[in-house]
Design a protein around this motif. Structure first.
Motif, short mmCIF file in Angstrom:
data_model
loop_
_atom_site.label_atom_id
_atom_site.label_comp_id
_atom_site.label_asym_id
_atom_site.label_seq_id
_atom_site.Cartn_x
_atom_site.Cartn_y
_atom_site.Cartn_z
N SER A 44 0.81 -1.22 0.00
CA SER A 44 0.00 0.00 0.00
C SER A 44 0.84 1.27 0.00
O SER A 44 0.31 2.36 0.12
CB SER A 44 -0.90 -0.01 1.22
OG SER A 44 -0.09 -0.04 2.37
N GLY A 45 2.17 1.12 -0.12
CA GLY A 45 3.02 2.32 -0.13
C GLY A 45 3.29 2.88 1.25
O GLY A 45 3.59 4.05 1.42
N LEU A 46 3.17 2.03 2.26
CA LEU A 46 3.43 2.44 3.64
C LEU A 46 4.79 1.92 4.08
O LEU A 46 5.10 0.75 3.86
CB LEU A 46 2.40 1.79 4.56
CG LEU A 46 1.11 2.52 4.90
CD1 LEU A 46 0.20 1.56 5.66
CD2 LEU A 46 1.36 3.74 5.77
N LEU A 47 5.58 2.78 4.69
CA LEU A 47 6.80 2.33 5.36
C LEU A 47 6.61 2.60 6.84
O LEU A 47 6.22 3.71 7.24
CB LEU A 47 8.02 3.10 4.85
CG LEU A 47 8.45 2.84 3.40
CD1 LEU A 47 9.62 3.75 3.03
CD2 LEU A 47 8.83 1.39 3.19
N PHE A 125 6.08 6.55 6.74
CA PHE A 125 6.03 7.24 5.45
C PHE A 125 4.78 6.72 4.75
O PHE A 125 4.57 5.51 4.64
CB PHE A 125 7.28 6.89 4.63
CG PHE A 125 7.16 7.20 3.15
CD1 PHE A 125 7.29 8.50 2.69
CD2 PHE A 125 6.91 6.18 2.23
CE1 PHE A 125 7.17 8.79 1.33
CE2 PHE A 125 6.80 6.46 0.87
CZ PHE A 125 6.93 7.76 0.42
N TYR A 126 3.92 7.66 4.32
CA TYR A 126 2.62 7.28 3.81
C TYR A 126 2.44 7.75 2.36
O TYR A 126 2.16 8.92 2.12
CB TYR A 126 1.54 7.88 4.72
CG TYR A 126 0.12 7.58 4.34
CD1 TYR A 126 -0.54 6.48 4.88
CD2 TYR A 126 -0.57 8.40 3.46
CE1 TYR A 126 -1.86 6.21 4.54
CE2 TYR A 126 -1.88 8.13 3.11
CZ TYR A 126 -2.51 7.04 3.66
OH TYR A 126 -3.82 6.77 3.32
N LYS A 127 2.68 6.87 1.41
CA LYS A 127 2.32 7.07 0.00
C LYS A 127 2.76 8.41 -0.60
O LYS A 127 2.00 9.04 -1.33
CB LYS A 127 0.80 6.95 -0.16
CG LYS A 127 0.22 5.66 0.38
CD LYS A 127 -1.29 5.64 0.23
CE LYS A 127 -1.89 4.39 0.86
NZ LYS A 127 -3.33 4.32 0.80
N ASP A 128 3.92 8.89 -0.27
CA ASP A 128 4.42 10.18 -0.74
C ASP A 128 3.43 11.32 -0.45
O ASP A 128 3.38 12.33 -1.15
CB ASP A 128 4.75 10.15 -2.24
CG ASP A 128 5.80 11.22 -2.58
OD1 ASP A 128 6.69 11.44 -1.73
OD2 ASP A 128 5.71 11.84 -3.64
#
Length: 325
Positions: A44-47, A125-128
């Motif tokens: 989901s683009g989450l770090l 970090f959430y999806k730019d």
């Protein structure tokens, strides 16, 4: 008073009762609730980098020379909302209001690079869209016990006797007492035998801009039978987090929505990792968001009747940092 995404909280309860691990993100007003099972977090683009859970591999070039410029609003602009908050405090509508601002910043780091460069207890970090590096735990649940660690009061660590000044500052102390009292009452809604285990503990926070001391306390209780295993119900009851709102909660929220001329969005919301048994969650502060290609740092502090404009303005600016060693 608070708009709530009921279905998502029910889903959180179902997952936690079934002991299924998941990560959740809830915005400031509980209008947006997102839930990710462990295998969905990366896709989901989450770090995520918590003390109890991480989905990062940490292979990253950290040798970049960092450029960092902040463009804080003027003291006059800050004063508008500050005066509105103080007016309400004088009227008796609130005795502590967390007043926050949005500051444009420029850096040669991407949001993802900021995530990898920063050091903090909690990083996401959430999806730019946004990144945060928070020192503040919201609640932990360990073996049926719930703990919270309200953080209120910061000072420049370079000052002589900084720790003693922070502990004894009348305004900071009053603010800390208020938040501890508020959080103790909040926990009592979902737990029995609530007590303050540690009071006015001082944490050291190292940053590239300046080093800070922050004051926190520890409060704990035993989760009530009707809330046992129900992470969603517990969150719904406790949110918004008292430490970034103020007291009393519902009136203070009205004051904040009126005094702040921007939407907090996910800033000062909470996110957490449930591992199938226990929960670790944090308040989403030290927060950078991308909006129309520009970066904004959201920061603020608690205002009481003793607050001085120049001190609060300085505190808001002090917090615009990235914790990079």
């Amino acid at each position: 008073m608070f708009s709530v995404n009921h279905q998502k909280f029910i889903e959180m309860d179902e997952l936690s009762l079934q002991k299924v691990p998941f990560f959740f993100i809830i915005d400031f007003l509980s209008e947006n609730v997102e839930i990710y099972k462990e295998d969905e977090t990366k896709k989901s683009g989450l770090l995520i980098d918590f003390q109890t859970f991480s989905n990062t591999d940490n292979r990253y070039d950290l040798n970049k020379k960092i450029e960092w410029i902040a463009f804080p609003e003027s003291a006059e602009s800050f004063k508008k909302g500050f005066d509105e908050v103080q007016r309400n405090i004088r009227l008796g509508n609130s005795y502590l209001v967390n007043y926050t601002r949005k500051t444009r910043i420029e850096t040669n780091l991407t949001l993802e690079e900021i995530f990898y460069h920063s050091k903090a207890k909690y990083k996401v970090f959430y999806k730019d869209f946004f990144v945060f590096f928070s020192p503040e735990t919201f609640v932990k649940i360990i073996d049926g016990k719930i703990l919270t660690y309200p953080m209120k009061g910061t000072i420049d660590a370079a000052l002589e006797n900084a720790k003693e000044i922070l502990k004894n500052d009348i305004k900071e102390k009053a603010e800390h007492y208020t938040v501890v009292d508020l959080l103790r009452n909040d926990l009592s809604m979902v737990a029995d035998h609530v007590k303050v285990d540690q009071f006015q503990h001082i944490d050291f926070i190292k940053t590239q801009q300046k080093d800070l001391y922050a004051m926190s306390s520890e409060i704990s209780g035993n989760i009530k039978a009707e809330f046992n295993g129900k992470i969603g119900s517990i969150m719904k009851k406790l949110l918004p987090a008292g430490s970034i709102l103020g007291a009393p909660k519902s009136k203070t929220l009205e004051i904040i929505l009126n005094a702040e001329d921007y939407d907090r969005g996910y800033y000062t919301g909470v996110c957490g990792w449930f591992d199938g048994e226990n929960l670790d969650s944090c308040v989403m502060i030290r927060f950078i968001e991308k909006e129309n290609g520009k970066l904004y740092f959201k920061s603020g502090g608690g205002i009481t009747h003793m607050s001085r404009l120049e001190d609060e303005y300085q505190e808001m600016k002090n917090k615009i940092y990235v914790p990079i060693h």
